[in-house]
Design an enzyme around this catalytic site. Sequence first.
Site, mmCIF file in Angstrom:
data_model
loop_
_atom_site.group_PDB
_atom_site.id
_atom_site.type_symbol
_atom_site.label_atom_id
_atom_site.label_comp_id
_atom_site.label_asym_id
_atom_site.label_seq_id
_atom_site.Cartn_x
_atom_site.Cartn_y
_atom_site.Cartn_z
ATOM 1 N N GLU A 176 -4.904 -5.605 -5.353
ATOM 2 C CA GLU A 176 -6.033 -5.950 -4.496
ATOM 3 C C GLU A 176 -5.611 -6.165 -3.048
ATOM 4 O OE1 GLU A 176 -9.475 -6.027 -3.331
ATOM 5 O OE2 GLU A 176 -9.557 -6.349 -5.501
ATOM 6 N N LYS B 136 0.812 -1.221 0.000
ATOM 7 C CA LYS B 136 0.000 0.000 0.000
ATOM 8 C C LYS B 136 0.840 1.263 0.000
ATOM 9 C CE LYS B 136 0.259 -1.490 4.503
ATOM 10 N NZ LYS B 136 0.368 -2.899 4.950
ATOM 11 N N LYS C 117 -3.898 3.427 2.676
ATOM 12 C CA LYS C 117 -5.023 2.699 2.077
ATOM 13 C C LYS C 117 -6.144 3.651 1.670
ATOM 14 C CE LYS C 117 -3.851 -1.299 4.930
ATOM 15 N NZ LYS C 117 -4.193 -2.073 6.143
#
Length: 435
Positions: free
Chosen positions: A134, A110, A210
């Site tokens: 993902e 991330k 995120k």
Amino acid sequence: MSDASKICKVAVAGLGTVGVGTVRLLQEQADLLEARCGRKLVVTAVSARDRTRDRGCNLDGITWFDDAVEMARSADADIFVELIGGSDGPAKASCEAALASGKHVVTANKALVAHHGHEMALVAEEAGLGLAYEAAVAGGIPVIKSIREGLAGNKIRTLHGILNGTCNYILTTMRETGRSFDDVLAEAQELGYAEADPTFDVDGIDAAHKLAILASLAFGAKLDFEGVYVEGIRHITPLDIEYANELGYKFKLLGIAEDCGNGIFQRVHPVMVPTDAPIASVEGVFNAVVTEGDFVGTTVMEGRGAGGGPTASAVVSDIVDIACGRITPTFGMPAKKLVEKSTLPMDSHSGAYYVRLSVVDRPGVMADITAAMRDHEVSLESVIQRGRDPGAPVTVVLTMHETSEAAIRGALEEIEKLDAVKEPPRLIRIERFQD
């Protein structure tokens, strides 16, 4: 198509918990994965620092590289999987090398995506390569695919979520046991839920990475990690949690993104949410993301946000998509079409607030406090004071009707200067999502 051309070759950089989980999943579910994507998925190369460690997976016949960047350049592979971590260094260099050598890239990183995702997406899309991530947000919850594909027909107005399982575990355990932050953090470290250095988790940085990714994906905006307001949970006390419970709220560290038309809010901070809000029931190490779309309405996604199995599951889902030829724009639309959206300052946020004060119990103190609130046009909703101790400090808890962040902070600056106020005021935002 020959048997050789049907094989999809995968190189995995990083053999920590997620890397090993990814290799094991690809090996143990080989028949299922081949049936689902019509191609055999084979790990042909791996990279990690220590060759002598027992990794708990079968590495026989797999080419080992000490240098991830060299593996990205020269390994016999179609897909390069980056599970090293970090926003720069070998993680960034190896992904750049993989794209330059014509390999698709899958990452669970991330920080890398939040800081460099846009520039990497431009390169990948220009070359017709996949850049998939993902596993970078919410572990095993397919939130990226859900927003990018499942909700493609919606304008997403807002989203919010529990994006860090460590913080959720700490706040859940503090509420259930009455223990302090430091005590529960130490337990989380012993259980492996928190790192030895927990800064990224408990100070909100992990969740901010995120949130920046989700905001870009949801709003068609260029990534803007620097525009995320970030506040962690170190200052939350059992006393605050006790008062929240009395008032009908639970504490959560949330990432919240809102497209306001004239700009976007991106903020990560602890909030009090009503106990009947969907997000309030998500406890322990679980994550959840709630989106509001103009056609679909509210969508809630919940699941395990970390761990070798759930995160490896997300990594392999990206590998399967690429092996099947499902290569979609990295952020839901071509990277060159993402727009610069201004970040709205936190001072312009409007909402309800909780304030805890420690004040000397004497006549006139509440009048001074309410005068400061009046002068800044802040409206009180409720006041709690337990017991009396004339001449000694007592705790006073206030909740406010909706007001601006600038107004409540201005009032608290004035209140803090009062002789009767013995500690800096504690300010916590209230979010009433069902309203």
